[in-house]
Structures are given as C-alpha cells and as structure tokens.
Design a protein around this motif. Sequence first.
Motif, PDB file in Angstrom:
ATOM      1  N   SER A   1      66.066 -19.320 -37.166  1.00 51.96           N
ATOM      2  CA  SER A   1      66.259 -18.612 -35.944  1.00 51.96           C
ATOM      3  C   SER A   1      65.054 -17.647 -35.724  1.00 51.96           C
TER       4      SER A   1
ATOM      5  N   ARG B   1      71.724 -13.306 -27.525  1.00 47.21           N
ATOM      6  CA  ARG B   1      70.458 -14.308 -27.427  1.00 47.21           C
ATOM      7  C   ARG B   1      69.550 -13.911 -26.178  1.00 47.21           C
TER       8      ARG B   1
ATOM      9  N   ASN C   1      68.230 -10.389 -26.783  1.00 47.83           N
ATOM     10  CA  ASN C   1      67.093 -10.534 -27.635  1.00 47.83           C
ATOM     11  C   ASN C   1      65.782 -11.321 -27.566  1.00 47.83           C
ATOM     12  N   ARG C   2      66.101 -12.316 -26.245  1.00 47.55           N
ATOM     13  CA  ARG C   2      65.033 -13.125 -25.877  1.00 47.55           C
ATOM     14  C   ARG C   2      63.593 -12.316 -25.418  1.00 47.55           C
TER      15      ARG C   2
ATOM     16  N   TYR D   1      67.705 -14.239 -33.094  1.00 50.33           N
ATOM     17  CA  TYR D   1      68.753 -14.446 -32.272  1.00 50.33           C
ATOM     18  C   TYR D   1      69.965 -13.693 -32.620  1.00 50.33           C
TER      19      TYR D   1
END
Length: 596
Positions: free
Chosen positions: A222, A369, A372-373, A380
């Motif tokens: 991740s 996700r 947090n991108r 993630y």
Amino acid sequence: MSGANFEDLEDFYAKQLAKNYTEVNLHTKLIDLYLSEDKVGNAYRHTVDVEKTLAFVDNIVWYENISRVFQTYQKKERCQADTSFHMHRLIVLCNLVYLQIKEREIVTCAQSLYMLDQSLQEAMMVKSQKPEWMSVLCEVQGMYYFLCGLLLLKRANKGQLVWKDASSFSVVCFLLSYNFPVINRTSAWYVQSKSVQLQKFYDRVYLFGCYRLSQAGYIASSLLHGEASTQLNTQRQQLRTPQARDKLYDVMFTMREMREKKDRSYLIQSDHFCTAQVVVPSKKLVSENDKGVEELFADDLDQLVWMALQKYSVKDQVLTYNGLAVFNKLPFSTDDIDSASLESLCQLDIQAFFLAALRCASIDYEEQRRINRRDQFRPYILPACLCSSLCTSQQVDWWTAMYKFCTGKAKENFPKLRATIQRGLEVIRLKGPHGMSVVSITNIAKSFDQKVKELETDRSVEGQERLTGYNGRAALYWKEVLGMVERLQGKLAQRRPKERMFDDGDSGQLDFNQIQDIKDQAQFSLAIVAMRRGSLEEAKEKLESIRTPWASYYLAKVLNLSEHHGLHTIWLRYWLRRDLIELFVSKIQCGILLES
C-alpha cells in the motif's frame, strides 16, 4: 484480610485463583504481594507460568503490570545468560507495545518500544545457539521492525510526522520485518517439546509471526503505490549510513534520556539495514500467511475484514470466503431455514454474514482510498491496529457472540447472546424487514453460485453436501432479489428496520436498466438452481422468459434432459437459431469479434 500475614494472603489468593483462574486482578494482587515482600523470584515465576497459559494475551493492563516484574527480577538476579528469562521478557514487551499502539498515547508507546529496543540488544549478547532460543530471537527481531513501522505511521496519523517521512522510513521497517521468517513448527525442537503449555506459547508466537508477515506485506504494498515506490531504493541506501539510522532513531525515540543511550540500541547496532535483501513481496506470497491470521483472530471481525479487503474490490461482483477452521464443527447447512433459532446456526450463515460485512466495509474503504489519493505518501488504509473500526457495532457484536457460542466460551449472560445471534440470523436469512440491499443480496447469491460451479465436478459425499447447501441458499437469496426488484419496478416502498445491520447505500437509486438486468440475473440463476435440483419444468418456464443467448443455451440443456423431445426439438432449433443470430448481429454492430 488487612491484618493477615504473608502466608495467609498467599494461601488466600491461591484458593481464589483455583476457583477463577481467569480473574486478572487476582493474579496482579498476588504479584504485588510477592514484590512488596521482596519475593521477586516468586513474582517472576508466577508471571511466566500465567504467560504460558495465554490467559491474558489481549489484556493491556496485565502487560503494563508485569513488565516491571522482569525489570525488578533482572536487577535482583544474575540472568544475563538466561535464555528463558530473555525469551519471556521480549515476548511480553512485544505484546505490550502492540497493544499500546492500538490503545495508548504515542509517548507511552515510544517508552515501551524503547524498553524493547534496549532489551533486544541485551538479548543479542547472549551466547547461546539453542534452536528454540534462536527461533524466538529471530521472531522478536522481525516484530521489532514491524512495531517501529507501526509507531511511525501512528506518529504521522496524529500529525507528529509528515506522511512522506513516515512512509519512507516505515516501508523499509516493514520490508525488513518481512525478511524474518516465522517459527518452523516442523522443526525437531518444536515437535519434541514435552511441555504442552510451552508448545501453546510457541504456537502463539508462530501465529503472531504470521500476522506480522501479513500486515507488513500488505502495508508495504500500500505504501509503495504510485510515485511513492521511487522512494524505496533511495531510502534503503540512505539507511545504510550511520547518519540516517541516527535520524530514524531520533524520529522513533524523542526523549533526551532515550537518546543518551543510543550506543546501547538494537536499532543503531543492527546491521540489517546493510545486509538484508529487501524485496517487495507479491500479494499472493503475502496471502500464504492468511491461515495463521485467521486462526489467531477468528473472533475479531475487524481483523478478518481488513485482511479480506486486501484481495477484494467493491467493483467485484463475486466475493470469496472459504470459512474458518474454528467453525468446522457446525453443520454446513440447515433445513430449518425458516426459523432463526440459535440451534440452527450453520457455516453458510457465517459465510453469508461475513460477505455482507465485507461488502459494507469495502464501500468505506473505497471512500478512504478516494480521499487519501490526494497524498501519495499516505497508505490507502492504515494497519489494522491503527484503523478505525471497519464494521459496525451490531456486526461486531454478532460475530463475537457467535464465536463464543461455537467455541463454548459463552459463560455469562447467555440470554443476551442468544438474542444477538437470533437477530443476526433473521437478517442474514432475510426474515421480516431485514434491511439488506438488492445489490448486497445479489453479490452473496452470485458468490454462492460461483461455489456451486466449483463443486460441480466434486463427487465426494462432502462435496455434494456443500453443493446442495450452496444451491439452496443461493435460491433463497435470488428469490428475495426477484421480489425486491419487482417492488422497485412497482415503486412500492421496501420495509426496513430503524437501524440496518448491513447499510451499503440505497438500492432505490437503481435505474430502470439496472433493475431489469438484476431481475434477469435472478430469473436466470433461479432457473439454473431449479435445473440442478431436477425441477426441469420450472427451469424451462423461467428460461423461456429471458431473451439472452446463455438462457437459450441452458434451455437446450433442460430440454435435452427432458423425457419429451418431439416438438421441443423443432422449437428449440428455432429458438437457438434466432438468439444466436441476434447475438452475432449485435457483436458485429459493436465491432466485437464473436468468440467461439
């Protein structure tokens, strides 16, 4: 007992523990009594004996109390070369740090990790090649790097460290941790171990090692998403220098008294940053540890769902869950599907429940996700022990109650436990206003359909029993789907409870084409279920109402199985020819080649 002497108090606690060994306060008071009377050896031996029973492996207060026993014993006794002392002390500190990272403030976690750092360096000086000692020492080193990675991410999550630094340091720690293998349970020293309790202790160390590899592997993957992966080689090269390791140490241990003892630190003295071959493991390789994690956390729905999320996306229409060994004593399926009695609980209920919880969690996971991108250096999803709960309190309560019932640990408040399980069974068996969405039920039905396909060639008694069970439960879900979409088409309100156990959104937002597609899927699948159980006329009627090539294909199979051919054969040729021509034309229009 305020006026009693030491012998009377010791005898009193011994008698109380004989009645209730799992009362942690009694053990703590007995240890306090030993320490107050300067009987440090007694306190140490009692602590080790309790640890071997694994009675309080999840109790943070227990570990915070007994950690001082080892410190006091080390000061009073000559135990520098005692591998048993170091082994138990290190495992206690590993458990303490892990539990504190879950529940305590950062400064408390850092202090305990510092104790582990110093103790591990002392243990590295022990001149012993005993295989059991070397195996446990190897595991503790892997745990140490794993805990370092967790603390770095906890610091970043609390705003004490920027994600770029936390990720670049922690990913190396996780990958170093992944380099240390778990205990080999087939080795001679383990197999020949005469103590059952000690073998249980080593088993726990092994299972937590599986958890370490699983978490470290998945989180490293991740952390290395996107451009962040370019940081790995650079950071690994930098950490080979003393200056970089000093920086990592200072990030980990911020207090002045900790930095003054840097020369006695395992982190500083270790050469693993220079010698280890750090390789990013594939998810397939990491998943080899899943069985150990399932055995360790069979009662923890959040941990199990976290692990499942690493292999599942909300876009997937088929979910995978193969069952846990701890529930294998339950019957696979039940004929009493119309009730929700505790005695009718079966493995299919547990599978369906888990799949529904997984789908709900996956929706929240995808949202995380998406958010947090924005920060390419943030994972993630955080490690399981740092994650907010992935499952609702209702879901967790049901899983915990069901686990206690299945393992015979339901000793208190049994009426409440029974009511909790029955409510969950009512929902998962779709009794009354269950509150499950069309999409969730469809996914579970498709997942069970997939299991049926996998078992079609299994001629064993067990395989046929499972096939029948999956087939029947899939039919239950498809029938409910069909009823729900027909109510949606008629714009009729769906009955729902005040609080939904599985809330994955509003299926009422489905458009006409989506509703029709789900309806066709339900009709088709129910026809296949009917065909498999030999209800050919029912299957024929359902397939006749569906205008798709696959429906025509299975209709041909149904008519072939039928005793009456004649006109059926002529009609079948017309039907198949018409649908295949329509399929061919549509493929040509879309510019897609028709596969044979």
